[in-house]
Design a protein around this motif. Structure first.
Motif, PDB file in Angstrom:
ATOM      1  N   GLY A 109       0.819  -1.204   0.000  1.00 25.79           N
ATOM      2  CA  GLY A 109       0.000   0.000   0.000  1.00 25.79           C
ATOM      3  C   GLY A 109       0.854   1.255   0.000  1.00 25.79           C
ATOM      4  O   GLY A 109       0.569   2.229  -0.703  1.00 25.79           O
ATOM      5  N   ALA A 110       1.915   1.216   0.813  1.00 23.80           N
ATOM      6  CA  ALA A 110       2.793   2.392   0.900  1.00 23.80           C
ATOM      7  C   ALA A 110       3.377   2.732  -0.468  1.00 23.80           C
ATOM      8  O   ALA A 110       3.423   3.905  -0.863  1.00 23.80           O
ATOM      9  CB  ALA A 110       3.911   2.133   1.904  1.00 23.80           C
ATOM     10  N   ASN A 113       0.843   4.344  -2.715  1.00 20.91           N
ATOM     11  CA  ASN A 113       0.639   5.742  -2.326  1.00 20.91           C
ATOM     12  C   ASN A 113       1.844   6.607  -2.687  1.00 20.91           C
ATOM     13  O   ASN A 113       1.703   7.763  -3.092  1.00 20.91           O
ATOM     14  CB  ASN A 113       0.332   5.842  -0.835  1.00 20.91           C
ATOM     15  CG  ASN A 113      -1.095   5.406  -0.539  1.00 20.91           C
ATOM     16  OD1 ASN A 113      -1.989   5.583  -1.372  1.00 20.91           O
ATOM     17  ND2 ASN A 113      -1.322   4.834   0.631  1.00 20.91           N
ATOM     18  N   PHE A 142      -3.843   7.366   7.509  1.00 13.01           N
ATOM     19  CA  PHE A 142      -2.678   6.478   7.442  1.00 13.01           C
ATOM     20  C   PHE A 142      -2.451   6.092   5.993  1.00 13.01           C
ATOM     21  O   PHE A 142      -3.379   5.631   5.318  1.00 13.01           O
ATOM     22  CB  PHE A 142      -2.899   5.214   8.284  1.00 13.01           C
ATOM     23  CG  PHE A 142      -1.682   4.336   8.343  1.00 13.01           C
ATOM     24  CD1 PHE A 142      -0.648   4.624   9.227  1.00 13.01           C
ATOM     25  CD2 PHE A 142      -1.550   3.246   7.500  1.00 13.01           C
ATOM     26  CE1 PHE A 142       0.501   3.829   9.263  1.00 13.01           C
ATOM     27  CE2 PHE A 142      -0.405   2.447   7.532  1.00 13.01           C
ATOM     28  CZ  PHE A 142       0.617   2.737   8.423  1.00 13.01           C
ATOM     29  N   HIS A 143      -1.219   6.283   5.513  1.00 12.43           N
ATOM     30  CA  HIS A 143      -0.952   5.992   4.104  1.00 12.43           C
ATOM     31  C   HIS A 143       0.278   5.110   3.887  1.00 12.43           C
ATOM     32  O   HIS A 143       0.685   4.917   2.737  1.00 12.43           O
ATOM     33  CB  HIS A 143      -0.816   7.298   3.319  1.00 12.43           C
ATOM     34  CG  HIS A 143      -2.066   8.138   3.358  1.00 12.43           C
ATOM     35  ND1 HIS A 143      -3.259   7.712   2.814  1.00 12.43           N
ATOM     36  CD2 HIS A 143      -2.325   9.351   3.922  1.00 12.43           C
ATOM     37  CE1 HIS A 143      -4.201   8.634   3.009  1.00 12.43           C
ATOM     38  NE2 HIS A 143      -3.665   9.630   3.686  1.00 12.43           N
ATOM     39  N   GLU A 194      -8.574   8.797   2.775  1.00  4.54           N
ATOM     40  CA  GLU A 194      -9.201   7.471   2.785  1.00  4.54           C
ATOM     41  C   GLU A 194     -10.707   7.709   2.907  1.00  4.54           C
ATOM     42  O   GLU A 194     -11.141   8.322   3.886  1.00  4.54           O
ATOM     43  CB  GLU A 194      -8.761   6.670   4.007  1.00  4.54           C
ATOM     44  CG  GLU A 194      -7.291   6.404   4.133  1.00  4.54           C
ATOM     45  CD  GLU A 194      -6.906   6.150   5.592  1.00  4.54           C
ATOM     46  OE1 GLU A 194      -7.122   5.052   6.106  1.00  4.54           O
ATOM     47  OE2 GLU A 194      -6.389   7.085   6.232  1.00  4.54           O
ATOM     48  N   GLU A 199      -6.838   2.829   9.876  1.00  7.22           N
ATOM     49  CA  GLU A 199      -6.058   2.818  11.121  1.00  7.22           C
ATOM     50  C   GLU A 199      -6.517   3.915  12.076  1.00  7.22           C
ATOM     51  O   GLU A 199      -6.363   3.795  13.280  1.00  7.22           O
ATOM     52  CB  GLU A 199      -4.562   3.030  10.817  1.00  7.22           C
ATOM     53  CG  GLU A 199      -3.962   2.043   9.844  1.00  7.22           C
ATOM     54  CD  GLU A 199      -4.043   0.613  10.320  1.00  7.22           C
ATOM     55  OE1 GLU A 199      -3.623   0.351  11.449  1.00  7.22           O
ATOM     56  OE2 GLU A 199      -4.534  -0.242   9.562  1.00  7.22           O
ATOM     57  N   ASP A 227      -7.160   6.891  -1.180  1.00  8.94           N
ATOM     58  CA  ASP A 227      -6.416   5.726  -0.712  1.00  8.94           C
ATOM     59  C   ASP A 227      -7.439   4.672  -0.299  1.00  8.94           C
ATOM     60  O   ASP A 227      -8.053   4.765   0.763  1.00  8.94           O
ATOM     61  CB  ASP A 227      -5.520   6.146   0.465  1.00  8.94           C
ATOM     62  CG  ASP A 227      -4.784   4.965   1.087  1.00  8.94           C
ATOM     63  OD1 ASP A 227      -5.138   3.802   0.789  1.00  8.94           O
ATOM     64  OD2 ASP A 227      -3.873   5.214   1.896  1.00  8.94           O
ATOM     65  N   VAL A 229      -6.609   1.471  -0.046  1.00  4.74           N
ATOM     66  CA  VAL A 229      -5.799   0.297   0.296  1.00  4.74           C
ATOM     67  C   VAL A 229      -6.555  -0.621   1.257  1.00  4.74           C
ATOM     68  O   VAL A 229      -6.570  -1.834   1.094  1.00  4.74           O
ATOM     69  CB  VAL A 229      -4.454   0.760   0.908  1.00  4.74           C
ATOM     70  CG1 VAL A 229      -3.728  -0.375   1.610  1.00  4.74           C
ATOM     71  CG2 VAL A 229      -3.579   1.359  -0.189  1.00  4.74           C
ATOM     72  N   GLN A 230      -7.213  -0.012   2.239  1.00  6.50           N
ATOM     73  CA  GLN A 230      -7.939  -0.817   3.228  1.00  6.50           C
ATOM     74  C   GLN A 230      -9.430  -0.941   2.909  1.00  6.50           C
ATOM     75  O   GLN A 230     -10.035  -1.986   3.083  1.00  6.50           O
ATOM     76  CB  GLN A 230      -7.754  -0.217   4.629  1.00  6.50           C
ATOM     77  CG  GLN A 230      -8.321  -1.082   5.709  1.00  6.50           C
ATOM     78  CD  GLN A 230      -7.728  -0.858   7.087  1.00  6.50           C
ATOM     79  OE1 GLN A 230      -8.267  -1.299   8.069  1.00  6.50           O
ATOM     80  NE2 GLN A 230      -6.602  -0.177   7.187  1.00  6.50           N
ATOM     81  N   LYS A 256      -3.690  -4.565  -0.134  1.00  6.85           N
ATOM     82  CA  LYS A 256      -4.335  -5.533   0.764  1.00  6.85           C
ATOM     83  C   LYS A 256      -5.139  -6.601   0.024  1.00  6.85           C
ATOM     84  O   LYS A 256      -4.564  -7.526  -0.526  1.00  6.85           O
ATOM     85  CB  LYS A 256      -5.186  -4.792   1.792  1.00  6.85           C
ATOM     86  CG  LYS A 256      -4.330  -3.991   2.796  1.00  6.85           C
ATOM     87  CD  LYS A 256      -5.139  -3.453   3.925  1.00  6.85           C
ATOM     88  CE  LYS A 256      -4.348  -2.610   4.912  1.00  6.85           C
ATOM     89  NZ  LYS A 256      -3.645  -3.369   5.936  1.00  6.85           N
TER      90      LYS A 256
HETATM   91  C1  LIG Z   1      -5.363   3.134   4.134  1.00  7.29           C
HETATM   92  C2  LIG Z   1      -4.007   2.523   4.103  1.00  7.29           C
HETATM   93  N1  LIG Z   1      -3.097   3.019   3.257  1.00  7.29           N
HETATM   94  C3  LIG Z   1      -1.865   2.498   3.179  1.00  7.29           C
HETATM   95  C4  LIG Z   1      -1.477   1.454   3.978  1.00  7.29           C
HETATM   96  C5  LIG Z   1      -0.094   0.902   3.872  1.00  7.29           C
HETATM   97  O1  LIG Z   1      -0.120  -0.355   3.273  1.00  7.29           O
HETATM   98  P1  LIG Z   1       1.148  -1.318   3.393  1.00  7.29           P
HETATM   99  O2  LIG Z   1       1.256  -1.688   4.831  1.00  7.29           O
HETATM  100  O3  LIG Z   1       0.796  -2.477   2.505  1.00  7.29           O
HETATM  101  O4  LIG Z   1       2.320  -0.562   2.922  1.00  7.29           O
HETATM  102  C6  LIG Z   1      -2.402   0.907   4.879  1.00  7.29           C
HETATM  103  C7  LIG Z   1      -2.005  -0.208   5.761  1.00  7.29           C
HETATM  104  O5  LIG Z   1      -2.624  -0.512   6.737  1.00  7.29           O
HETATM  105  C8  LIG Z   1      -3.707   1.459   4.944  1.00  7.29           C
HETATM  106  O6  LIG Z   1      -4.612   0.977   5.789  1.00  7.29           O
END
Ligand SMILES: Cc1ncc(COP(=O)(O)O)c(C=O)c1O
Length: 408
Positions: A109-110, A113, A142-143, A194, A199, A227, A229-230, A256
Motif C-alpha cells: 500500500g505504501a 501511495n 494512514f498511508h 481514505e 487505522e 487511498d 488500500v484498506q 491488501k
Molecule cells: C489506508 C491505508 N493506506 C496504506 C497502507 C499501507 O499499506 P502497506 O502496509 O501495505 O504498505 C495501509 C495499511 O494498513 C492502509 O490501511
C-alpha cells in the motif's frame, strides 16, 4: 481438523531475531482454511482479523490456490524489462471496472501511495509550475511507512523521530470542509484521503465532504487521491468505496485484498494524468509480478461478483447484532463505526485505551480481532465468512469480554 506438528521453532525466537517493530500474539499460526486458523498446538481460532483486511476470501481459497499453483509452473518473474500476461489481465480488469484508464503495479500500500504522490507532484510541476507542490492530508489518516507516505499520514506518532520530513505537506481535520478551504490554493497539487479512515478509527467520509473536496480540487487544479488500500476491493460492499459515494477521484490506490494475501498493490489513474509519465520516471522490480497478478485476477473475479458484494450488508448487520447482544450484557461499546466489513466498535468510556486488552483476551478465547487506535475494536474478516462462523466467533468473543469486564 487437527493439526499437531513438531514445533521446532518457538515464539520466543521472535524476540531474539526479529527487529522489534511488532508485538505479535504469543501463538504462531501454521495453517488457515476459510475463516479458521490453527496454531502450532493444533488450537483452532476463528479469524475476524483477516490479515488486516487482506484475506478478503479467507485462507487458502481454492480458486486462489489454483491460480497460484498454475502460475507457479509457468512463469514466476521477468522484471519490467518485459511485460507478462497476468499483469495485463489484471490491469484490464481494473480498467474495465473503474474510472481508471492506466494502472501501475507495486507491492504494498505504501508503494502505491508513494507512486500516487509522486505522480501528483510530477503532474503539477509539468502541467502548471514548479511551485505547485502542496499536499493536503488529514489528521488520523494512514498511508504507509515510507518516509513520504508516513509524513503525509496524519499521525505524528508514526512519522516523528526520523529526521527531516518531505516538505509542503499540511494536515487538517477530516470531514471538515472549511479546514480544507482554508489551506487549498493554486500551489496545491493534491488532496489525499481514505474514504473510510482505517487505522485512524474507522471514520467514514461524509458525502458532503467528499463532494466539497472534489469541487475544491477542480477549482484549484489539484488532483484528488483516494487511498482505498484498506476500504477497497469489496470491503465496504462495492468493488471500491468511491463507487458508493459517486465521487470520482483522479488517482486511486489499492492493495491488501487486491492479492487476497499475496503481496501486490496498484495505483489507478486516467489517461490525461498518466500522460506526464514516461519510461524510467518511476518503477519497481516486482511491480506486476506474474504470480501476484495471477492470484490478483482470481481474487478480483470472485470478489467482483454479485454473490460476494451483495452479501456484505447482511453480514455487517449480523456482526452488529451479535456485538449489540454482548453490549446489552456488558456495556462495553458506545458506537459502531465504518462501512460494510470494515467494522469498528468504539469502546465505551470505562474501557478507553484498552483495545489491546480486548485483542489479547480474545485470542485466549480463540478468536482473532484487531484494534484501530487505542479505543476502537476493528473487525475485517473474510468477505465470504459464513453466518455460522460469525455467530460462533462472537460467542467466543462474548466470553472474552465477560472475563475482561469481570477482571476490571
Ligand atoms: C489506508 C491505508 N493506506 C496504506 C497502507 C499501507 O499499506 P502497506 O502496509 O501495505 O504498505 C495501509 C495499511 O494498513 C492502509 O490501511
Amino acid at each position: 481438523m487437527t493439526i499437531k506438528q513438531q514445533a521446532s521453532i518457538k515464539r520466543d525466537c521472535f524476540d531474539k531475531v526479529m527487529l522489534p517493530v511488532y508485538a505479535p500474539a504469543q501463538f504462531i499460526p501454521v495453517k488457515g482454511l476459510g475463516s479458521r486458523v490453527w496454531d502450532q498446538n493444533g488450537e483452532e481460532y476463528i479469524d475476524f482479523a483477516g490479515g488486516i483486511a487482506v484475506n478478503a476470501l479467507g485462507h487458502c481459497h481454492p480458486k486462489l490456490v489454483k491460480a497460484l499453483q498454475e502460475q507457479s509452473e509457468k512463469l514466476w518473474h521477468v522484471s519490467n524489462v518485459f511485460t507478462n500476461e497476468p499483469a495485463l489481465q489484471l490491469a484490464q480488469r481494473l480498467v474495465d471496472h473503474t474510472f481508471a484508464d492506466r494502472i501501475f503495479f507495486a507491492n504494498s500500500g505504501a508503494e502505491a501511495n508513494e507512486a500516487a504522490l509522486k505522480l501528483a507532484r510530477h503532474y503539477a510541476i509539468k502541467k502548471f509550475n514548479p511551485y505547485k507542490t502542496k499536499i493536503i492530508s488529514f489528521t488520523h489518516s494512514f498511508h504507509g511507512r515510507t518516509l513520504f507516505t508516513v509524513s503525509v499520514g496524519g499521525q505524528a506518532k508514526y512519522s516523528d523521530g526520523f529526521g527531516p520530513k518531505p516538505a509542503d505537506i499540511v494536515h487538517v481535520p477530516f470531514n471538515n470542509l472549511d479546514a480544507v478551504k482554508a489551506v487549498i490554493d493554486d500551489h496545491t497539487c493534491a488532496v489525499i484521503l481514505e474514504p473510510v479512515q482505517g487505522e485512524g478509527g474507522l471514520t467514514c467520509a461524509t458525502p458532503e465532504f467528499l463532494a466539497g473536496v472534489r469541487q475544491l480540487c477542480d477549482e484549484f487544479n489539484a488532483l484528488l487521491i483516494f487511498d482505498e488500500v484498506q476500504c477497497g476491493m469489496g470491503r465496504t460492499g462495492t468493488l471500491f468505496t468511491y463507487q458508493q459515494y459517486g465521487i470520482i477521484p483522479d488517482i486511486l490506490t489499492s492493495a491488501k485484498a487486491l492479492g487476497g494475501g499475496f503481496p501486490i498493490s496498484a495505483m489507478l489513474t486516467t489517461d490525461t494524468i498518466a500522460s506526464v509519465m514516461y519510461p524510467g520516471v518511476h518503477g519497481t522490480t516486482y511491480g506486476g509480478n506474474p504470480l501476484a497478478c495471477a492470484v490478483g485476477c482470481a481474487a478480483f473475479d470472485v470478489i467482483n461478483s454479485d454473490a460476494v458484494l451483495s452479501a456484505i450488508t447482511a453480514k455487517r448487520k449480523l456482526f452488529i447484532e451479535q456485538l449489540e447482544k454482548i453490549n446489552q450484557q456488558f456495556s462495553v461499546f458506545s458506537q459502531y463505526r465504518g462501512k460494510g466489513l470494515l467494522l469498528g466498535a468504539q469502546l465505551s468510556e470505562p474501557y478507553h485505551d484498552r483495545a489491546r486488552d480486548f485483542l489479547n483476551t480474545a485470542t485466549e478465547f480463540k478468536v482473532m480481532i484487531l484494534n484501530a487506535g487505542t479505543s476502537v475494536l476493528r473487525f475485517t474478516p473474510s468477505l465470504v465468512i459464513s453466518d455460522e462462523e460469525i455467530i460462533q466467533g462472537m460467542a467466543r468473543f462474548a466470553k472474552a469480554v465477560e472475563k475482561l469486564v469481570n477482571s476490571k
